[in-house]
Write a protein that holds these residues in place. Structure first.
Motif, PDB file in Angstrom:
ATOM      1  N   UNK A 308       0.829  -1.203   0.000  1.00  0.00           N
ATOM      2  CA  UNK A 308       0.000   0.000   0.000  1.00  0.00           C
ATOM      3  C   UNK A 308       0.868   1.259   0.000  1.00  0.00           C
ATOM      4  N   UNK A 309       1.984   1.193   0.720  1.00  0.00           N
ATOM      5  CA  UNK A 309       2.863   2.371   0.797  1.00  0.00           C
ATOM      6  C   UNK A 309       3.405   2.736  -0.583  1.00  0.00           C
ATOM      7  N   UNK A 310       3.773   1.716  -1.352  1.00  0.00           N
ATOM      8  CA  UNK A 310       4.283   1.953  -2.707  1.00  0.00           C
ATOM      9  C   UNK A 310       3.203   2.579  -3.579  1.00  0.00           C
ATOM     10  N   UNK A 317      -1.475   9.534  -2.898  1.00  0.00           N
ATOM     11  CA  UNK A 317      -2.622   9.472  -1.996  1.00  0.00           C
ATOM     12  C   UNK A 317      -2.150   9.100  -0.597  1.00  0.00           C
ATOM     13  N   UNK A 318      -2.907   9.489   0.441  1.00  0.00           N
ATOM     14  CA  UNK A 318      -2.602   9.011   1.787  1.00  0.00           C
ATOM     15  C   UNK A 318      -2.753   7.485   1.823  1.00  0.00           C
ATOM     16  N   UNK A 319      -1.963   6.823   2.644  1.00  0.00           N
ATOM     17  CA  UNK A 319      -1.993   5.361   2.707  1.00  0.00           C
ATOM     18  C   UNK A 319      -3.386   4.843   3.046  1.00  0.00           C
ATOM     19  N   UNK A 320      -4.114   5.578   3.908  1.00  0.00           N
ATOM     20  CA  UNK A 320      -5.432   5.097   4.320  1.00  0.00           C
ATOM     21  C   UNK A 320      -6.496   5.209   3.214  1.00  0.00           C
ATOM     22  N   UNK A 321      -6.148   5.812   2.077  1.00  0.00           N
ATOM     23  CA  UNK A 321      -7.090   5.892   0.953  1.00  0.00           C
ATOM     24  C   UNK A 321      -6.755   4.903  -0.167  1.00  0.00           C
ATOM     25  N   UNK A 340      -4.782  -7.876   0.752  1.00  0.00           N
ATOM     26  CA  UNK A 340      -4.427  -8.424   2.075  1.00  0.00           C
ATOM     27  C   UNK A 340      -4.348  -7.242   3.043  1.00  0.00           C
ATOM     28  N   UNK A 341      -5.424  -7.068   3.810  1.00  0.00           N
ATOM     29  CA  UNK A 341      -5.490  -5.917   4.707  1.00  0.00           C
ATOM     30  C   UNK A 341      -4.452  -6.003   5.823  1.00  0.00           C
ATOM     31  N   UNK A 342      -4.209  -7.224   6.316  1.00  0.00           N
ATOM     32  CA  UNK A 342      -3.251  -7.377   7.413  1.00  0.00           C
ATOM     33  C   UNK A 342      -1.841  -7.031   6.958  1.00  0.00           C
ATOM     34  N   UNK A 343      -1.454  -7.553   5.798  1.00  0.00           N
ATOM     35  CA  UNK A 343      -0.105  -7.292   5.289  1.00  0.00           C
ATOM     36  C   UNK A 343      -0.005  -5.958   4.568  1.00  0.00           C
ATOM     37  N   UNK A 344      -1.170  -5.335   4.328  1.00  0.00           N
ATOM     38  CA  UNK A 344      -1.204  -4.047   3.621  1.00  0.00           C
ATOM     39  C   UNK A 344      -0.557  -4.138   2.233  1.00  0.00           C
TER      40      UNK A 344
END
Length: 393
Positions: A308-310, A317-321, A340-344
């Motif tokens: 997600x960070x990449x 975008x912000x990571x939470x979006x 994978x929400x846990x591993x993001x």
């Protein structure tokens, strides 16, 4: 009597004599009336049709009501004896000389009835779609849609049809969807229309610019259009380069590449198109989706587990979006995969096929070269591990 007289003449020969000898008839047109008379007397209907088509294309014949008078006093007298599609094409030209759209519509509605026969359905489609154009001009969208639906059914039964018939259908359909602000449908029909005409010879300069402008707007605002390659490669887009809308072309390329930085630098131009300014939140989301697609596309198939960070960095975008963005892309079938929400991370297994520009083709070439190198390395490894299988006699 002049060629533009309003007096009804039942005898076509008398009309031709009067029109050909009138001092108000342009000198370049007079020989045609004599030729019409000769061909009509000899009943050479095909040659007569070609002569009429040539006449209607002459610059000096464009002054109303020259076409209207010729059709009313002469063409109608032998209309049943000529190819009905050619008759429809003649009628379409004539209709353009009516200054009142309602009169043009009435004229074409009569023509639709004239050519409506089982063996002339192509002429029927042509005439009815051109009549639908004037219905749309007059605000009758329901009547236009009825004509579109009926003509679409007929076209589906044809194995082949003249391109002029398809061009008429797609042009009027595109204009209908433009009036209804259905961007994706306008985009599709307008590109199909352009495939049926010669952009350089069949469209005036102003028409090319307007068509390219409308296509650009529809590509940007179409909620199902995430691949601009077909438009970016089309010669119609070059017409924007020397116009006040040149920035729209740059914006399309920015979207297609998912270049958010370029989009932000062009954003001040959006005020020139109120409809784009009004849809700025949608455009921002769309360019982020395009950036996501481009990010996935650039990666090889074994490197599509993306953090997600990449994605946040590449889409700004912000990571939470990011999760919402990926879910939107999945729902639009721009990509396929899992989250994978846990591993993001997002695991992407498929990305929407694209029409590629030169830069993207070069990137694909590099990926194929890397793939070939890996295949060669695997082959060498297998060969070294089992040399006995490669002993030649």
């Amino acid at each position: 009597m002049s060629a533009s007289t309003s007096e009804v003449v039942d005898d076509p020969q008398a009309y031709l004599d009067a029109a050909g000898s009138s001092s108000s008839t342009p000198a370049s047109l007079r020989p045609y009336y004599a030729r019409f008379k000769t061909l009509h007397q000899k009943k050479l209907w095909y040659q007569l049709t070609l002569a009429v088509e040539d006449f209607l294309a002459l610059p000096d014949s464009q002054q109303p009501p020259i076409h209207i008078d010729l059709y009313t006093h002469f063409v109608t007298k032998f209309s049943a004896k000529i190819n009905q599609l050619q008759l429809a094409a003649i009628g379409v030209r004539v209709a353009r000389q009516f200054s009142d759209p309602a009169k043009a519509l009435a004229f074409l509605d009569d023509l639709v009835i004239t050519v409506d026969s089982p063996d002339a359905q192509d002429a029927y489609v042509y005439a009815r779609m051109e009549a639908a154009h004037f219905r749309l001009v007059l605000g009758d969208t329901d009547g236009t849609k009825q004509a579109m639906d009926r003509c679409a059914q007929i076209l589906d039964t044809f194995d082949a049809v003249e391109t002029a018939v398809h061009a008429s259908f797609y042009r009027v359909s595109g204009d209908f969807y433009k009036a209804k602000a259905e961007y994706a449908n306008y985009y599709k029909n307008s590109l199909l229309y352009l495939a049926c005409v010669n952009v350089d010879t069949d469209l005036a300069d102003a028409d090319r610019v307007q068509r390219a402008h409308d296509l650009a707007i529809s590509a940007l605002l179409g909620d199902s259009i995430y691949n601009f390659g077909e438009l970016l490669l089309h010669p119609i887009l070059a017409s924007l380069a020397s116009s006040e809308h040149a920035w729209l072309s740059d914006l399309l390329f920015a979207f297609n590449a998912g270049d958010i930085g370029r989009f932000e630098s062009l954003a001040p131009h959006l005020s020139k198109e109120p409809i784009l300014s009004e849809n700025l939140p949608f455009l921002r989301q769309k360019v982020c989706l395009m950036a996501l697609i481009e990010s996935v596309f650039r990666r090889s198939s074994d490197d599509r587990t993306i953090a997600f960070e990449t994605i946040a960095i590449e889409t700004k975008l912000p990571v939470d979006e990011v999760e919402h963005l990926i879910m939107k892309a999945l729902s639009l079938v721009l990509i396929k995969g899992t989250i994978d929400q846990d591993a993001q991370v997002a695991r992407i297994v498929w990305v929407q096929p694209r029409v590629l520009d030169r830069r993207q083709i070069e990137a694909l070439q590099n990926r194929l070269r890397d793939w070939c190198t890996k295949v060669q390395e695997v082959g060498e490894f297998v060969k070294n591990q089992t040399p006995e299988l490669f002993i030649t006699a």
